[in-house]
Design a protein around this motif. Structure first.
Motif, PDB file in Angstrom:
ATOM      1  N   THR A  66       0.858  -1.177   0.000  1.00 15.04           N
ATOM      2  CA  THR A  66       0.000   0.000   0.000  1.00 15.04           C
ATOM      3  C   THR A  66       0.895   1.227   0.000  1.00 15.04           C
ATOM      4  OG1 THR A  66      -1.722  -1.198   1.188  1.00 15.04           O
ATOM      5  CG2 THR A  66      -1.845   1.212   1.216  1.00 15.04           C
ATOM      6  N   GLU A  67       0.680   2.082  -0.991  1.00  9.93           N
ATOM      7  CA  GLU A  67       1.479   3.298  -1.146  1.00  9.93           C
ATOM      8  C   GLU A  67       0.676   4.499  -0.655  1.00  9.93           C
ATOM      9  OE1 GLU A  67       3.708   5.830  -4.691  1.00  9.93           O
ATOM     10  OE2 GLU A  67       2.085   4.448  -5.216  1.00  9.93           O
ATOM     11  N   PHE A  68       1.343   5.372   0.089  1.00 10.37           N
ATOM     12  CA  PHE A  68       0.765   6.626   0.549  1.00 10.37           C
ATOM     13  C   PHE A  68       1.553   7.723  -0.165  1.00 10.37           C
ATOM     14  CE2 PHE A  68       0.220   3.366   3.681  1.00 10.37           C
ATOM     15  CZ  PHE A  68      -1.124   3.469   4.020  1.00 10.37           C
ATOM     16  N   ARG A  69       0.920   8.413  -1.095  1.00 12.73           N
ATOM     17  CA  ARG A  69       1.602   9.345  -2.000  1.00 12.73           C
ATOM     18  C   ARG A  69       1.133  10.772  -1.746  1.00 12.73           C
ATOM     19  NH1 ARG A  69       3.981   9.237  -7.638  1.00 12.73           N
ATOM     20  NH2 ARG A  69       4.480   7.065  -7.252  1.00 12.73           N
ATOM     21  N   ASN A  70       2.064  11.721  -1.831  1.00 13.20           N
ATOM     22  CA  ASN A  70       1.752  13.132  -1.579  1.00 13.20           C
ATOM     23  C   ASN A  70       0.682  13.695  -2.506  1.00 13.20           C
ATOM     24  OD1 ASN A  70       3.575  12.997  -3.788  1.00 13.20           O
ATOM     25  ND2 ASN A  70       4.323  15.063  -3.397  1.00 13.20           N
ATOM     26  N   SER A  71       0.495  13.109  -3.657  1.00 13.12           N
ATOM     27  CA  SER A  71      -0.432  13.653  -4.657  1.00 13.12           C
ATOM     28  C   SER A  71      -1.756  12.901  -4.765  1.00 13.12           C
ATOM     29  CB  SER A  71       0.247  13.661  -6.020  1.00 13.12           C
ATOM     30  OG  SER A  71       0.609  12.334  -6.370  1.00 13.12           O
ATOM     31  N   CYS A  72      -2.025  11.996  -3.812  1.00 14.49           N
ATOM     32  CA  CYS A  72      -3.256  11.196  -3.905  1.00 14.49           C
ATOM     33  C   CYS A  72      -4.009  11.233  -2.578  1.00 14.49           C
ATOM     34  CB  CYS A  72      -2.922   9.753  -4.280  1.00 14.49           C
ATOM     35  SG  CYS A  72      -4.384   8.799  -4.773  1.00 14.49           S
ATOM     36  N   LEU A  73      -5.297  11.484  -2.664  1.00 13.95           N
ATOM     37  CA  LEU A  73      -6.124  11.545  -1.452  1.00 13.95           C
ATOM     38  C   LEU A  73      -6.268  10.185  -0.770  1.00 13.95           C
ATOM     39  CD1 LEU A  73      -8.910  13.908  -2.822  1.00 13.95           C
ATOM     40  CD2 LEU A  73      -7.242  14.454  -1.015  1.00 13.95           C
ATOM     41  N   ASP A  74      -6.141   9.094  -1.540  1.00 10.82           N
ATOM     42  CA  ASP A  74      -6.362   7.754  -1.011  1.00 10.82           C
ATOM     43  C   ASP A  74      -5.082   6.922  -1.084  1.00 10.82           C
ATOM     44  OD1 ASP A  74      -9.200   8.303  -0.859  1.00 10.82           O
ATOM     45  OD2 ASP A  74      -9.225   8.020  -3.038  1.00 10.82           O
ATOM     46  N   PRO A  75      -4.948   5.946  -0.189  1.00  9.83           N
ATOM     47  CA  PRO A  75      -3.849   4.980  -0.348  1.00  9.83           C
ATOM     48  C   PRO A  75      -4.032   4.221  -1.664  1.00  9.83           C
ATOM     49  CG  PRO A  75      -4.890   4.757   1.808  1.00  9.83           C
ATOM     50  CD  PRO A  75      -5.758   5.671   0.989  1.00  9.83           C
TER      51      PRO A  75
END
Length: 162
Positions: free
Chosen positions: A115-124
């Motif tokens: 599971t990636e948590f990215r600065n540009s995405c509201l969701d994982p």
């Protein structure tokens, strides 16, 4: 007497069947090969993209083993090289939040789930085997293995030659 032995040998072996035995040969498809053959880019859905959607999380990597496989110097810039690295993340493991302002590249998940948590995405973003992610200069992200299986990622980055 000799003909008796030949006749006996023929009688004994006439019921024999030749069997080709191959040990340790699996007929199951190789899951890593299947992941590579089905590789595709996975990104945040366009409607969920937002600048600065997330900020740093997980300040420390846990349960991660990284092995450098190879380096290839860039002909256009002898101070830099392409690095190929294999990263294994154990269940519950974390790749700490980091940026890619200095190192850009790509990653493909060969096995497992991350599971990636990215600065540009509201969701994982949940990645499965065969998913590819881009890591450009605007990328800041962290990863977690929330599954019960190890995950293996193959990463290629342009790095400064040492």
């Amino acid at each position: 007497m000799r003909s008796v032995f030949v006749a006996l040998a023929l009688a004994v072996t006439s019921g024999c069947v030749s069997v080709d035995v191959q040990e340790n040969v699996s007929t199951a498809p190789d899951p890593v090969l299947a992941a590579v053959q089905s590789a595709h880019l996975r990104e945040c859905p366009p409607e969920r993209v937002q600048a600065n959607a997330r900020s740093g999380s997980d300040p420390q990597s846990i349960g991660v083993e990284a092995v450098d496989i190879a380096f290839t110097p860039l002909a256009s810039d002898p101070t830099r090289a392409v690095r190929l690295r294999r990263i294994t993340v154990q269940p519950g493991g974390v790749i700490a939040w980091h940026t890619h302002t200095a190192l850009q590249g790509m990653a493909i998940l060969l096995s497992g789930e991350m599971t990636e948590f990215r600065n540009s995405c509201l969701d994982p973003i949940v990645h499965h085997a065969g998913d590819v992610t881009r890591e450009d200069a605007d990328t800041a992200h962290g990863w977690r293995n929330l599954s019960d299986q190890p995950a293996v990622i193959l990463v290629s980055h342009v790095v400064v030659r040492s």
